[in-house]
Write a protein that holds these residues in place. Structure first.
Motif, PDB file in Angstrom:
ATOM      1  N   HIS A   1      12.799  41.475 -49.119  1.00  0.00           N
ATOM      2  CA  HIS A   1      12.462  41.092 -47.753  1.00  0.00           C
ATOM      3  C   HIS A   1      13.708  40.667 -46.971  1.00  0.00           C
ATOM      4  O   HIS A   1      13.810  40.946 -45.767  1.00  0.00           O
ATOM      5  CB  HIS A   1      11.437  39.954 -47.756  1.00  0.00           C
TER       6      HIS A   1
ATOM      7  N   ASN B   1      13.042  40.563 -43.193  1.00  0.00           N
ATOM      8  CA  ASN B   1      11.710  39.964 -43.032  1.00  0.00           C
ATOM      9  C   ASN B   1      11.533  38.655 -43.778  1.00  0.00           C
ATOM     10  O   ASN B   1      10.406  38.210 -43.966  1.00  0.00           O
ATOM     11  CB  ASN B   1      10.648  40.958 -43.527  1.00  0.00           C
TER      12      ASN B   1
ATOM     13  N   THR C   1       0.865  39.351 -51.908  1.00  0.00           N
ATOM     14  CA  THR C   1       1.091  40.661 -51.290  1.00  0.00           C
ATOM     15  C   THR C   1       2.267  40.692 -50.329  1.00  0.00           C
ATOM     16  O   THR C   1       2.905  41.728 -50.165  1.00  0.00           O
ATOM     17  CB  THR C   1      -0.150  41.117 -50.511  1.00  0.00           C
TER      18      THR C   1
ATOM     19  N   SER D   1       1.646  40.539 -47.253  1.00  0.00           N
ATOM     20  CA  SER D   1       1.008  41.247 -46.136  1.00  0.00           C
ATOM     21  C   SER D   1       0.118  40.288 -45.363  1.00  0.00           C
ATOM     22  O   SER D   1      -0.854  39.760 -45.921  1.00  0.00           O
ATOM     23  CB  SER D   1       0.160  42.405 -46.663  1.00  0.00           C
TER      24      SER D   1
ATOM     25  N   ALA E   1      -3.572  41.277 -45.580  1.00  0.00           N
ATOM     26  CA  ALA E   1      -4.184  40.969 -46.881  1.00  0.00           C
ATOM     27  C   ALA E   1      -4.402  39.473 -47.041  1.00  0.00           C
ATOM     28  O   ALA E   1      -5.421  39.042 -47.612  1.00  0.00           O
ATOM     29  CB  ALA E   1      -3.299  41.494 -48.006  1.00  0.00           C
TER      30      ALA E   1
ATOM     31  N   SER F   1       2.419  34.207 -51.285  1.00  0.00           N
ATOM     32  CA  SER F   1       3.259  34.962 -50.362  1.00  0.00           C
ATOM     33  C   SER F   1       3.708  34.092 -49.199  1.00  0.00           C
ATOM     34  O   SER F   1       3.033  33.127 -48.826  1.00  0.00           O
ATOM     35  CB  SER F   1       2.483  36.160 -49.793  1.00  0.00           C
TER      36      SER F   1
ATOM     37  N   VAL G   1       5.299  34.907 -45.229  1.00  0.00           N
ATOM     38  CA  VAL G   1       5.595  35.970 -44.274  1.00  0.00           C
ATOM     39  C   VAL G   1       5.945  35.363 -42.925  1.00  0.00           C
ATOM     40  O   VAL G   1       5.584  34.217 -42.621  1.00  0.00           O
ATOM     41  CB  VAL G   1       4.391  36.926 -44.112  1.00  0.00           C
TER      42      VAL G   1
END
Length: 351
Positions: free
Chosen positions: A42, A47, A236, A238, A241, A259, A261
């Motif tokens: 990432h 990200n 994930t 995501s 998700a 996760s 994000v």
């Protein structure tokens, strides 16, 4: 020494830097193995939160101690060790309460400060763990597995509960194995059929579901007498998700977000309250988690070696990284190796 630098998203370069000095309370580690994890991928893709460039990646580290500073035990020299990369202050409220993994002033090696994609790294002695049993590959995977151990410990998972793990990457595979260690019934969900097959064939996870092929709701109803999961873990990366995971839980369920994000995660509040769900963040790991992983690895109860599907030498990382970030290449865990006689690196003049 050779150093691989992520200069900006999508670009890595091999550089030559002066080797570090060994300070008080530190040791010099000759890096021999570097696991490539989702954080590195990432970061390479731009990200990853908490990140700035340029940065030397690498926090899943194993090597040999070649020097100790003052206050260090000379007997450590020559020993194999892995790195606990979460450098905590020891003074903030989180540290005082035993949550060094989310220290207010945490510095993660390879994230907030330069990491181990290099020949030699200076590491605080109290963040090095020696093992006379584990091989270098295994030592480099302890940190990855500790993430899963911490998430399962945070969840309070107990025997016979139904645990759903969404995301069959290395972190999700670790979560699934620790959930099974608790005696839970474990289901792994992923859209990648090859990774699900890996979980079944290599890790012995019997129940897997693919949203592209299976009716997830119907399957969970059948497994739970229409009560859904006790605990759900998301690994994930995501946002979609992560939001969908709320629907996998039954009454009084616990949802653990492993996760992280760059996104906002939302949920339908009436359903959240109707079920009286518990939402839990899981960040990094503590020394207790590392010790737990080390014990299970040394006793042979964790299956980690099969997770290493791709290898490269340090000098080849800039060329290999784009492929490792592409799902079609089938990477589960890439491992960077540094041999005793690394390939010669010649620095070119800019003139």
């Amino acid at each position: 020494m050779r150093t691989v630098v992520c200069a900006e998203p999508g670009y890595m370069a091999l550089e030559h830097r002066d080797p570090p000095r060994c300070g008080k309370g530190e040791a010099l580690l000759r890096i021999r193995r570097i696991g490539v994890c989702g954080t590195d991928i990432h970061a390479y893709g731009g990200n990853q939160p908490y990140f700035s460039y340029p940065r030397v990646l690498g926090h899943e580290l194993a090597g040999e101690i070649i020097e100790v500073g003052s206050e260090g035990d000379p007997k450590l020299i020559g020993q194999r060790a892995y790195v606990i990369p979460y450098l905590h202050c020891g003074q903030c409220r989180a540290c005082r309460k035993g949550h060094s993994n989310c220290c207010q002033r945490i510095q993660v090696i390879g994230v907030h400060r330069d990491g181990g994609m290099c020949d030699t790294l200076a590491v605080p002695l109290n963040h090095l763990v020696v093992s006379e049993t584990l091989e270098l590959d295994q030592l480099a995977l302890v940190e990855c597995m500790a993430i899963g151990a911490h998430a399962v410990r945070r969840s309070g998972l107990v025997q016979d509960e139904l645990a759903i793990v969404t995301g069959a990457g290395p972190i999700g595979m670790g979560v699934a194995q620790f959930a099974r260690e608790c005696g839970a019934r474990v289901v792994v969900i992923d859209t990648n059929a090859e990774r699900l097959a890996f979980c079944r064939d290599k890790l012995g996870i019997e129940m897997t579901l693919n949203p592209s092929e299976d009716d997830i709701n119907a399957a969970l109803k059948a497994l739970s007498d229409d009560e859904f999961a006790d605990v759900a873990f998301d690994a994930t990366g995501s946002p979609a998700a992560m939001q969908a995971g709320f629907d996998l839980l039954g009454q009084a369920g616990r949802y653990v977000l492993v996760s992280i994000v760059k996104a906002d995660i939302s949920f339908h509040d009436p359903d959240f309250h109707r079920k009286e769900l518990t939402l839990i963040a899981s960040r990094n790991a503590t020394r207790a988690d590392f010790d737990h992983v080390t014990h299970l690895m040394e006793s042979g109860r964790l299956k980690v070696d099969a997770m290493i599907t791709h290898r490269a030498e340090l000098a080849d990382v800039p060329e290999q990284m784009p492929a490792w970030c592409t799902p079609a290449t089938g990477v589960v865990k890439a491992m960077i190796e540094i041999s005793d006689t690394p390939r010669l690196f010649i620095q070119r003049s800019s003139s």
